[in-house]
Design a protein around this motif. Sequence first.
Motif, short mmCIF file in Angstrom:
data_model
loop_
_atom_site.label_atom_id
_atom_site.label_comp_id
_atom_site.label_asym_id
_atom_site.label_seq_id
_atom_site.Cartn_x
_atom_site.Cartn_y
_atom_site.Cartn_z
N GLU A 1 0.84 -1.20 0.00
CA GLU A 1 0.00 0.00 0.00
C GLU A 1 0.88 1.26 0.00
O GLU A 1 0.61 2.21 -0.75
N TYR A 2 1.92 1.27 0.82
CA TYR A 2 2.82 2.43 0.85
C TYR A 2 3.52 2.61 -0.51
O TYR A 2 3.60 3.72 -1.04
N ILE A 3 4.05 1.51 -1.06
CA ILE A 3 4.76 1.60 -2.35
C ILE A 3 3.82 2.11 -3.43
O ILE A 3 4.17 3.01 -4.22
N ASP B 1 -8.45 -2.49 -2.78
CA ASP B 1 -8.98 -2.17 -1.46
C ASP B 1 -8.09 -2.88 -0.44
O ASP B 1 -8.31 -4.05 -0.13
N TYR B 2 -7.11 -2.15 0.08
CA TYR B 2 -6.10 -2.78 0.95
C TYR B 2 -6.71 -3.24 2.27
O TYR B 2 -6.29 -4.27 2.82
N TYR C 1 -10.46 -11.91 -5.69
CA TYR C 1 -10.59 -10.45 -5.66
C TYR C 1 -9.68 -9.82 -6.72
O TYR C 1 -10.09 -8.88 -7.42
N VAL C 2 -8.46 -10.35 -6.86
CA VAL C 2 -7.55 -9.84 -7.89
C VAL C 2 -8.18 -9.98 -9.27
O VAL C 2 -8.08 -9.08 -10.13
N LYS C 3 -8.85 -11.10 -9.51
CA LYS C 3 -9.48 -11.35 -10.80
C LYS C 3 -10.55 -10.31 -11.11
O LYS C 3 -10.81 -10.00 -12.29
#
Length: 484
Positions: free
Chosen positions: A156-158, A306-307, A295-297
Amino acid sequence: MSAPKKRGLPKPLPDGFILTDNVKKKWRLGKVVGQGGFGLIYYASQDIGSAVSADTDFVVKVEYHENGPLFCELSFYKRAGRPEMMQKWMQSKRLDHLGIPKYWASGQAEYNGIKYRFMVMERLGTDLQKISERNGGRFKKATVLRVGQVLVDILEYIHENEFVHADIKASNLMLGHRNPQELYLADYGLANRYCNDGVQKQYHENHRKGHDGTIEYTSLDAHRGVTGSRRGDIQILGFCLLHWLCGSLPWDGDLKNAVKVMEAKDRLMDSLPESVQQLSVNGASTAEVASLLLYVKSLNFHDKPDYQRLRQILSTGTKEKLDFSVPRGVGEKKSASKALEPPNRGKARCSSTKHQPAMSSIEVQNGQRKAKGQGVSKAKPVAIGEEDDDEEDDDEEDEGGREKKLKQASCNRRRQNVPQKSDRVTRSLRSRAGTLKSYKEDDSTNDDDDEEEEEKEEDVRSNPIDPRYIRGPPKGKRGRPKMV
């Protein structure tokens, strides 16, 4: 001196070599402690007057100046890895730890006419690849989910700083040097900007750049030569978690063929969640990983993940500690596979001889059988003592082809002036020391001799034998029979 190859490891710099960074600060090199990407990693110290201690808190990564990975890594740290930026982020997210190694300095150096680029980093502990190999490729489920949560924080930070990592794997995940409960994502040599000042790059397949990254885990976007994306990083994370839970991946046998690996990943993603759930081993369910990949799909190329939802998918309800002890069932798995192994080679060789042609002559020398004669396949080694050079052995014969084999064996024996048997008569192998290995064929008819008489010259079966071919006691030094 000609310039070195751009993709090779650099020649080591001498112990005690002094580097001067871009702000004129000096660093002393110690011994080489590892390598990453295309660079060597050294212990380092700010105290240039003394030898570098093995307990130092700094390491230096050195590459040839012409190399690209360290340049990419430095670009990431200068834009997104400054300590003050990370500290501010941690405060806003109420994090106690953000697993990105601290960057201390960088610069250029020259030695023996060769230019080098270097970067001074926080020293870290062991990497998860070493632990994974010790654990049969697996981690405990609670630890896998905890590692996943830590990586979601890092990603999320990256991503918020317009970069993707693109190379998540066990060898790039390292424990803290002082605190092994801290986990770090290292090596940003493949990190790239998916977004320039708020403008995201477009989806474009380029097969000349396909399959970039580590083949086991790289995303389907990367397989197709598409620039890195946030959904790609999350997919790579999902493949890693699946590997650590199961100890292997469905495409492990095709790693030399990138296209087959891509096709296997496509099949897995197309058949979710069943394709992942059925890979569960030893009671460690893969349902959470199936949910993450599902979810990735659902994400489009430009979508922001959505982290918080990802953290909930990987949540165990409590903040588990990192426990890298051997998971339950790893030893049992080895034992089970061992139980399924075929019999030992010696027994296998004995039983397999039933289907081999009759041998005309067999010599036993230094524990090996050497076959002679027409149409005889090469004999396998036999684990027995040293045998007399002139002793002979007939293989066990198959019932269906006995008549044909006896006819061929008869011709061979006449040429060697050796008496013929009319039916199943087996010669034994005798060592000079008198040790006997008896290889008996399976048959419903048994010998009338007791076990104490195993060293007799002939093992005569119950079937009748032509009197002309019945041999008397052994004659001569080598115990060879005389013609009747």
